[in-house]
Write an enzyme that holds these catalytic residues in place. Sequence first.
Site, PDB file in Angstrom:
ATOM      1  CG  ASN A 132     -12.145  27.452 -41.800  1.00  0.00           C
ATOM      2  OD1 ASN A 132     -12.081  26.226 -41.940  1.00  0.00           O
ATOM      3  ND2 ASN A 132     -13.258  28.057 -41.455  1.00  0.00           N
ATOM      4  N   PRO A 134      -8.077  23.695 -39.273  1.00  0.00           N
ATOM      5  CG  PRO A 134      -5.846  23.723 -39.925  1.00  0.00           C
ATOM      6  CD  PRO A 134      -7.000  24.624 -39.660  1.00  0.00           C
ATOM      7  CB  SER A 207     -16.979  26.169 -50.577  1.00  0.00           C
ATOM      8  OG  SER A 207     -16.537  25.303 -51.595  1.00  0.00           O
ATOM      9  N   GLY A 211     -19.045  21.085 -52.042  1.00  0.00           N
ATOM     10  CA  GLY A 211     -19.938  20.103 -51.413  1.00  0.00           C
ATOM     11  C   GLY A 211     -20.991  19.602 -52.392  1.00  0.00           C
ATOM     12  CD  GLU A 228     -19.531  19.295 -40.007  1.00  0.00           C
ATOM     13  OE1 GLU A 228     -18.539  19.942 -39.657  1.00  0.00           O
ATOM     14  OE2 GLU A 228     -20.277  18.710 -39.207  1.00  0.00           O
ATOM     15  CG  LEU A 229     -21.629  22.091 -47.296  1.00  0.00           C
ATOM     16  CD1 LEU A 229     -22.697  21.973 -48.369  1.00  0.00           C
ATOM     17  CD2 LEU A 229     -20.289  21.594 -47.807  1.00  0.00           C
ATOM     18  CB  CYS A 262     -17.960  27.421 -41.039  1.00  0.00           C
ATOM     19  SG  CYS A 262     -17.672  26.669 -39.445  1.00  0.00           S
TER      20      CYS A 262
HETATM   21  P1  NAD Z   1     -13.174  24.279 -50.504  1.00  0.00           P
HETATM   22  O1  NAD Z   1     -14.522  23.779 -50.851  1.00  0.00           O
HETATM   23  O2  NAD Z   1     -12.482  25.153 -51.478  1.00  0.00           O
HETATM   24  O3  NAD Z   1     -12.179  23.067 -50.223  1.00  0.00           O
HETATM   25  C1  NAD Z   1     -12.436  22.098 -49.217  1.00  0.00           C
HETATM   26  C2  NAD Z   1     -11.669  20.829 -49.524  1.00  0.00           C
HETATM   27  O4  NAD Z   1     -12.191  20.229 -50.699  1.00  0.00           O
HETATM   28  C3  NAD Z   1     -10.180  21.027 -49.780  1.00  0.00           C
HETATM   29  O5  NAD Z   1      -9.478  19.982 -49.152  1.00  0.00           O
HETATM   30  C4  NAD Z   1     -10.083  20.933 -51.298  1.00  0.00           C
HETATM   31  O6  NAD Z   1      -8.812  20.510 -51.756  1.00  0.00           O
HETATM   32  C5  NAD Z   1     -11.141  19.889 -51.587  1.00  0.00           C
HETATM   33  N1  NAD Z   1     -11.705  19.907 -52.943  1.00  0.00           N
HETATM   34  C6  NAD Z   1     -11.838  20.952 -53.800  1.00  0.00           C
HETATM   35  N2  NAD Z   1     -12.475  20.551 -54.932  1.00  0.00           N
HETATM   36  C7  NAD Z   1     -12.732  19.227 -54.780  1.00  0.00           C
HETATM   37  C8  NAD Z   1     -13.383  18.244 -55.605  1.00  0.00           C
HETATM   38  N3  NAD Z   1     -13.886  18.548 -56.796  1.00  0.00           N
HETATM   39  N4  NAD Z   1     -13.495  16.978 -55.134  1.00  0.00           N
HETATM   40  C9  NAD Z   1     -13.011  16.653 -53.910  1.00  0.00           C
HETATM   41  N5  NAD Z   1     -12.385  17.538 -53.089  1.00  0.00           N
HETATM   42  C10 NAD Z   1     -12.259  18.819 -53.527  1.00  0.00           C
HETATM   43  O7  NAD Z   1     -13.331  25.016 -49.093  1.00  0.00           O
HETATM   44  P2  NAD Z   1     -12.198  25.735 -48.210  1.00  0.00           P
HETATM   45  O8  NAD Z   1     -11.803  27.017 -48.872  1.00  0.00           O
HETATM   46  O9  NAD Z   1     -11.141  24.800 -47.832  1.00  0.00           O
HETATM   47  O10 NAD Z   1     -13.022  26.070 -46.885  1.00  0.00           O
HETATM   48  C11 NAD Z   1     -13.817  27.204 -46.732  1.00  0.00           C
HETATM   49  C12 NAD Z   1     -15.276  26.835 -46.723  1.00  0.00           C
HETATM   50  O11 NAD Z   1     -15.507  25.818 -45.755  1.00  0.00           O
HETATM   51  C13 NAD Z   1     -16.196  27.979 -46.311  1.00  0.00           C
HETATM   52  O12 NAD Z   1     -17.341  27.961 -47.115  1.00  0.00           O
HETATM   53  C14 NAD Z   1     -16.539  27.635 -44.870  1.00  0.00           C
HETATM   54  O13 NAD Z   1     -17.739  28.215 -44.415  1.00  0.00           O
HETATM   55  C15 NAD Z   1     -16.605  26.152 -44.923  1.00  0.00           C
HETATM   56  N6  NAD Z   1     -16.437  25.542 -43.600  1.00  0.00           N
HETATM   57  C16 NAD Z   1     -17.513  24.936 -43.018  1.00  0.00           C
HETATM   58  C17 NAD Z   1     -17.407  24.397 -41.744  1.00  0.00           C
HETATM   59  C18 NAD Z   1     -18.582  23.739 -41.071  1.00  0.00           C
HETATM   60  O14 NAD Z   1     -18.392  23.117 -40.037  1.00  0.00           O
HETATM   61  N7  NAD Z   1     -19.789  23.838 -41.590  1.00  0.00           N
HETATM   62  C19 NAD Z   1     -16.190  24.468 -41.078  1.00  0.00           C
HETATM   63  C20 NAD Z   1     -15.102  25.085 -41.704  1.00  0.00           C
HETATM   64  C21 NAD Z   1     -15.245  25.617 -42.973  1.00  0.00           C
END
Ligand code: NAD
Length: 456
Positions: A132, A134, A207, A211, A228-229, A262
């Site tokens: 979201n 990068p 997410s 996480g 960071e979720l 996020c």
């Molecule tokens: P996601 O959890 O679907 O994916 C994040 C990353 O994890 C991707 O690179 C994905 O390929 C990888 N991934 C997926 N499954 C995995 C596994 N089993 N093992 C290792 N890696 C794996 O999240 P997303 O859709 O990319 O991002 C959206 C989420 O991120 C939202 O919940 C948002 O709030 C959060 N977010 C948090 C922050 C923060 O700073 N707290 C910032 C940006 C986004």
Amino acid sequence: MKITNPATGATLVELVADNAKTVRAKYERARAAQPKWAATPVRKRLAILRKFRELAVERQPELARTLTQEVGKPIRQSRNELNGLTGRIDFFLAETERALRDEKVFADPQGKMEERIGHEPLGVIANISAWNYPYFVGGNVFVPALAAGNAVLYKPSEFATLTGMHIADLLHTAGVPDDVFIAVIGDGKTGTALLRQPVDGVFFTGSYGTGAKIAASTGRRMIKTQLELGGKDPIYVCDDVDVKAAAAAVADGAFYNTGQSCCSVERVYVHDRIYDAFVTAFVAEVKGFKLGDPMNEATYIGAITRKPQLAVLQKHVADAKKKGARLLLGGNIVKGTGNWFAPTVLSDVDHSMLVMRDESFGPIIGLQSVADDDAAIDLMNDTDYGLTAGVYSADEKRAKSILKRVNAGTVYWNCCDRVSPRLPWSGVKHSGIGLTLSTYGIQTFTRPKAWHLRSS
Ligand code: NAD
């Protein structure tokens, strides 16, 4: 793997993802290269990162275009993200040397015994990133991690792969050795393969669901794991505000980046004395948001990056309506090619509804009226998450006393959806563990070494 434009559904390019074998080979290259990078003087590492910043500015039009094409972010907002990245790099360039300097914390009066804290790089780290923002969420990790002498295996989200490849290209062109920063390409399966490597730290943005899986897989290995979720970030609007101005600011906080931040505002509580006026002003504001081609300069609401999220948004709306909410605007998928959801405002919501409990991560918001500050605080804290929370009020003392009682990593008075490189970015509860940004967010890529030095 196919890279798709979420605004049109068109395939942009097809790429070959990394597999267990190629991930292993990348890990071994990074492991071999890291000591030399760590031994490179910090000033030289920073000079290379300064060059990276210059290249990101020079190539901004192309980088912004790619970002918009692969995630559906409105082009102006892609440029804003790149401008924000340079501000963050400036902070790291200015602060890294001080943050990494050895600290003398004790010397006895005879000069025989001294105690110092040193900061050593972790080694090889895995950075698994979200789509979201990068440049922001990636840059918060790989810039200070590299500055501190680590090698980085960077897995961009599968929805921001081309941007991840641009980042690798810019860093290498700037002078980061090819084996010190390596992009690992693919989806969650590739992420799992990356986590099987004996890395020294895992820095994840994504997410809560992913996480939690990562925490379970790294827990027994005793390596630094930062997560960071997500968030379900609340705003409380007090009865002493300029209603129109507050409505405009909160609407921007909820709908900027098409609600896919996020720290997007996800819940709004409004003092019942101004509730009706606020709802009217809020809806008028959202009606002014232009949805459409993300490449168009006037567009404010872009595409929904991941198709499955459309069903989540539909579910939140249907659930809220069934439980008595009023749908004031939107509520539907916009038909056509690509993934689109109409900006949606629900009023008269309550905490039995998904829209006030689960992360929506889209252009949808619930507005709830509250009787007083105590009720607002209870509702703000009634969540599994704790990333940010804000209060709009003309009264600083009142706002601060409310924010003190709110359980979140970041709190805002008369602002929202804001991140500063000077302040730590962290969450509580399901919003994660660890932090980035601020000087703590430089030191987090190091391990402190305690030196006890007796001269005789
Ligand atoms: P996601 O959890 O679907 O994916 C994040 C990353 O994890 C991707 O690179 C994905 O390929 C990888 N991934 C997926 N499954 C995995 C596994 N089993 N093992 C290792 N890696 C794996 O999240 P997303 O859709 O990319 O991002 C959206 C989420 O991120 C939202 O919940 C948002 O709030 C959060 N977010 C948090 C922050 C923060 O700073 N707290 C910032 C940006 C986004």
